[in-house]
Motif scaffolding. Structure first.
Motif, PDB file in Angstrom:
ATOM      1  N   ALA A   1       7.753   1.453   5.137  1.00  0.00           N
ATOM      2  CA  ALA A   1       6.449   1.724   4.174  1.00  0.00           C
ATOM      3  C   ALA A   1       6.270   2.972   3.598  1.00  0.00           C
ATOM      4  N   LEU A   2       5.791   3.161   2.424  1.00  0.00           N
ATOM      5  CA  LEU A   2       5.799   3.957   1.349  1.00  0.00           C
ATOM      6  C   LEU A   2       4.639   5.129   1.769  1.00  0.00           C
ATOM      7  N   SER A   3       4.741   6.477   2.110  1.00  0.00           N
ATOM      8  CA  SER A   3       3.956   7.473   2.184  1.00  0.00           C
ATOM      9  C   SER A   3       4.509   8.656   1.411  1.00  0.00           C
ATOM     10  N   MET A   4       3.714   9.053   0.560  1.00  0.00           N
ATOM     11  CA  MET A   4       3.940  10.248  -0.387  1.00  0.00           C
ATOM     12  C   MET A   4       3.125  11.509   0.093  1.00  0.00           C
ATOM     13  N   ARG A   5       3.750  12.726   0.398  1.00  0.00           N
ATOM     14  CA  ARG A   5       2.999  13.740   0.774  1.00  0.00           C
ATOM     15  C   ARG A   5       3.338  14.970  -0.123  1.00  0.00           C
TER      16      ARG A   5
ATOM     17  N   ASN B   1       0.872  -1.152  -0.027  1.00  0.00           N
ATOM     18  CA  ASN B   1       0.088  -0.084  -0.013  1.00  0.00           C
ATOM     19  C   ASN B   1       0.925   1.242  -0.106  1.00  0.00           C
ATOM     20  N   VAL B   2       0.162   2.272  -0.591  1.00  0.00           N
ATOM     21  CA  VAL B   2       0.922   3.900  -0.519  1.00  0.00           C
ATOM     22  C   VAL B   2      -0.175   4.546   0.031  1.00  0.00           C
ATOM     23  N   ILE B   3       0.549   5.556   0.831  1.00  0.00           N
ATOM     24  CA  ILE B   3      -0.555   6.608   1.340  1.00  0.00           C
ATOM     25  C   ILE B   3      -0.278   7.893   0.769  1.00  0.00           C
ATOM     26  N   LEU B   4      -1.192   8.623   0.119  1.00  0.00           N
ATOM     27  CA  LEU B   4      -0.972   9.929  -0.402  1.00  0.00           C
ATOM     28  C   LEU B   4      -1.507  10.864   0.437  1.00  0.00           C
ATOM     29  N   ASP B   5      -0.928  11.884   0.473  1.00  0.00           N
ATOM     30  CA  ASP B   5      -1.524  13.258   1.167  1.00  0.00           C
ATOM     31  C   ASP B   5      -1.028  14.593   0.465  1.00  0.00           C
ATOM     32  N   ARG B   6      -1.676  15.633   0.672  1.00  0.00           N
ATOM     33  CA  ARG B   6      -1.468  16.870  -0.156  1.00  0.00           C
ATOM     34  C   ARG B   6      -0.678  17.546   0.955  1.00  0.00           C
ATOM     35  N   ALA B   7      -0.457  17.321   2.195  1.00  0.00           N
ATOM     36  CA  ALA B   7       0.064  18.084   3.314  1.00  0.00           C
ATOM     37  C   ALA B   7       1.417  17.508   3.436  1.00  0.00           C
ATOM     38  N   THR B   8       2.369  18.147   4.025  1.00  0.00           N
ATOM     39  CA  THR B   8       3.810  17.526   4.426  1.00  0.00           C
ATOM     40  C   THR B   8       3.672  17.111   5.985  1.00  0.00           C
ATOM     41  N   LYS B   9       4.348  16.379   6.270  1.00  0.00           N
ATOM     42  CA  LYS B   9       4.433  15.647   7.169  1.00  0.00           C
ATOM     43  C   LYS B   9       4.574  16.736   8.471  1.00  0.00           C
ATOM     44  N   ASP B  10       5.462  17.830   8.322  1.00  0.00           N
ATOM     45  CA  ASP B  10       5.378  18.931   9.267  1.00  0.00           C
ATOM     46  C   ASP B  10       4.052  19.572   9.473  1.00  0.00           C
ATOM     47  N   HIS B  11       3.359  19.772   8.473  1.00  0.00           N
ATOM     48  CA  HIS B  11       2.126  20.464   8.540  1.00  0.00           C
ATOM     49  C   HIS B  11       1.115  19.537   9.499  1.00  0.00           C
ATOM     50  N   ILE B  12       1.099  18.145   8.753  1.00  0.00           N
ATOM     51  CA  ILE B  12       0.071  17.263   9.696  1.00  0.00           C
ATOM     52  C   ILE B  12       0.496  17.269  11.174  1.00  0.00           C
ATOM     53  N   LEU B  13       1.737  17.269  11.553  1.00  0.00           N
ATOM     54  CA  LEU B  13       2.182  17.043  12.859  1.00  0.00           C
ATOM     55  C   LEU B  13       2.023  18.412  13.572  1.00  0.00           C
TER      56      LEU B  13
END
Length: 171
Positions: free
Chosen positions: A118-122, A28-40
């Motif tokens: 595991a792959l996450s793309m932001r 699986n791959v997780i996509l998000d439009r926000a950066t890790k820093d923004h989310i956290l």
């Protein structure tokens, strides 16, 4: 790129689903439009029910939650100058909730996902190139556009964001 499941949104639900799938051997791959820093960087409240606590344990992400979270057996309501204790533990046959911030839950899931590779793309450009074909693209971009997947899953918030930004998607 070939994956079995693409998860839109790296909030707690998307990250937890990704970890459970990874643990079950499902790519699986997780996509998000926000950066890790923004989310956290967004502070969110967190009251976790027992089912969520069990899923965090199953995903291998529960150690810090148990060390730092606050188990609660009930709560109090104050009115008319008196305190009225509601004994959730007693009223529900021994169930309790865990007070643990959503931001910390998200951090634990992100950290674990990175540790296991595991792959996450932001990156919103990645999502854009995956969902739209552009005639003048590099070999790398063409490979992204030709990504194959078996399932696409998302939260309601992610579906709304996608529908608002990417016309023609079936949401």
């Amino acid at each position: 790129m070939r994956t079995q499941v693409v998860i839109i949104g790296s909030g707690p639900s998307g990250l937890l689903l990704g970890q459970l799938l990874t643990g079950a051997g499902i790519a699986n791959v997780i996509l998000d439009r926000a950066t890790k820093d923004h989310i956290l960087g967004r502070v969110r409240a967190g009251v976790l029910e027992e089912g969520t606590v069990r899923l965090m344990e199953e995903a291998g992400c529960g150690a810090r939650m148990h060390a730092e979270g606050l188990p609660h057996d009930g709560f109090s309501l104050a009115f008319d100058g008196r305190d009225h204790r509601i004994d959730l533990f007693g009223l529900t046959g021994g169930r309790r909730v865990m007070i643990y911030g959503q931001t910390e839950l998200t951090r634990d899931l992100m950290d674990h996902r990175e540790r296991v590779g595991a792959l996450s793309m932001r990156f919103s450009w990645w999502m854009t190139t995956m969902l739209h074909r552009f005639p003048e693209t590099s070999d790398f971009d063409q490979r992204i556009q030709e990504a194959e997947l078996d399932y696409l899953t998302h939260s309601r918030a992610a579906a709304t964001a996608l529908a608002e930004n990417y016309v023609g998607l079936p949401f």
